[in-house]
Design an enzyme around this catalytic site. Structure first.
Site, PDB file in Angstrom:
ATOM      1  CE  LYS A 266      -4.429  -1.908   0.604  1.00 47.74           C
ATOM      2  NZ  LYS A 266      -5.003  -1.736  -0.938  1.00 47.74           N
TER       3      LYS A 266
ATOM      4  CB  SER B 299       0.159  -8.234  -1.124  1.00 47.95           C
ATOM      5  OG  SER B 299      -0.922  -9.026  -0.139  1.00 47.95           O
TER       6      SER B 299
ATOM      7  CD  GLU C 198      -9.951   3.975   0.694  1.00 47.02           C
ATOM      8  OE1 GLU C 198      -9.700   3.134   0.045  1.00 47.02           O
ATOM      9  OE2 GLU C 198      -9.876   4.922   0.459  1.00 47.02           O
TER      10      GLU C 198
END
Length: 403
Positions: free
Chosen positions: A96, A385, A118
């Site tokens: 991210k 991830s 969010e």
């Protein structure tokens, strides 16, 4: 394959990948979205912006991440050679940060002193809070109350980084509701605020923009596998919620027809209505939060309840570019159940000493099922991830329940 011409990869002037995507938002957001699209079009062609982005990815986030040969897992499964793209080793613990860095640099270009985001699993919220702290920007993160409870560690991390965390108690109290509240905030404060959307979904230009910022991990993986093996992999796999980590891995390989690409959705408890978040297995074409794509909804267009053991995959729609790649036959999509993901979570921890995020564990579950069916000469890359520190308490509860 249904399509033989090179994949262009950029949406048309209305923001569509084929029939998917677009800008389905209130009129009050059309002008800021067009402005954002124009600004992004400038910076993606600007060598100075790309140089700055590369600098922070390298010096702050810790890129490149390793492409690790999972030797013991490969031997245990007895099939294809398994490589893990180690986004879990990136600063903040997940992929991210790639997108958050790109978008915060864009926010500074637009002279926006405030950012909002969010978050579901909390990793995008942590990444946004991190980059906001680094650049001294005000930061507000919206998070569903259910997600905040099961990701309490990440809530504390965000607050520690100086962000205000606003929990959302409407609806299902998960990611969909967090996005809705963030969009309301943006409508109200658009002159001072940039919305750092965390996945490759929502209105144009976000699916394209997030994909571009995340494609650094696929570009690295491509270079790394060529150096290690002298050839491209046979298979790529990644979990798919909104789809940012998957599209980031897939995109640099999309015109390499010899490489299969498989996204793994959240199969939840089973594929009955309300028990999963597998949009391609149980969804229909619809519009949700700015984009036209596959959505879990009923016959009246009401958004269906979703479920996943992983907060980051618990969303009713999938990124529009994934829908387009699926229609073209270029990418395939399957699902893994909660139980299969928890098995993947435990298996990778025990065999490789790597605790994966529950989201990534869905891709590990697919790997456990698929690798033994492949020849030992075949190569697969799994996008790990994120790391599973945030999930240990939640996973332990579910593992005990399963016995």
């Amino acid at each position: 394959m249904k399509r033989q011409t090179p994949y262009r990869g950029y949406p048309n002037r209305t923001g569509h990948f084929g029939p998917y995507g677009g800008m389905f938002v209130p009129e009050t957001l059309m002008t800021p979205l067009h402005h954002l699209a124009e600004e992004y079009d400038r910076v993606r062609r600007d060598p100075a912006f790309q140089k700055e982005f590369d600098y922070y990815l390298r010096e702050y986030a810790g890129r490149p991440t390793p492409l690790y040969f999972a030797e013991r897992l490969t031997r245990e499964l007895g099939g294809a050679k398994i490589y893990l793209k180690r986004e879990d080793l990136l600063h903040t613990g997940a992929h991210k940060i790639n997108n958050a860095l790109g978008q915060v640099l864009l926010a500074r270009r637009m002279k926006k002193p405030r950012v909002i985001a969010e978050t579901g699993a909390g990793q995008h919220g942590v990444a946004t809070a991190t980059v906001a702290a680094m650049f001294g920007l005000e930061c507000v993160v919206y998070m569903g109350a259910v997600d905040a409870e099961r990701q309490a560690l990440n809530v504390y991390r965000m607050k520690l980084l100086g962000a205000e965390v606003r929990t959302v108690k409407s609806g299902q109290q998960t990611l969909k509701e967090a996005i809705s509240e963030a969009m309301r905030d943006w409508v109200t404060n658009v002159r001072t605020t940039h919305y750092i959307l965390g996945s490759a979904l929502g209105s144009h230009p976000y699916p394209m923009m997030v994909r571009d910022f995340q494609s650094v991990l696929g570009k690295e993986a491509r270079q790394q596998i060529l150096k290690k093996e002298g050839r491209l992999p046979d298979l790529l796999t990644a979990c798919v919620g909104g789809g940012s980590n998957a599209i980031g891995l897939f995109y640099p390989f999309v015109n390499d027809r010899s490489v299969r690409m498989v996204g793994v959705e959240a199969g939840g408890m089973n594929l009955k209505k309300g028990k999963h978040a597998a949009r391609f297995a149980g969804g229909v074409l619809g519009v949700l939060q700015g984009t036209r794509t596959f959505v879990l909804q009923d016959q009246d267009g009401q958004i269906a309840l979703t479920h996943s053991v992983s907060a980051g995959l618990d969303y009713a729609a999938v990124g529009p570019e994934h829908s387009w790649l699926r229609e073209l036959g270029r990418a395939e999509y399957t699902s893994a159940t909660d139980q299969e993901a928890l098995n993947g979570f435990q298996t990778l921890s025990r065999i490789e000493g790597i605790i994966p995020a529950l989201e990534s564990s869905h891709a590990i579950a697919y790997t456990i099922a698929q690798a033994p069916k492949m020849k030992k000469s075949k190569i697969m890359i799994v996008n790990l991830s994120g790391r599973g520190d945030k999930d240990v308490v939640e996973a332990s509860k579910h593992i005990k329940q399963l016995g």
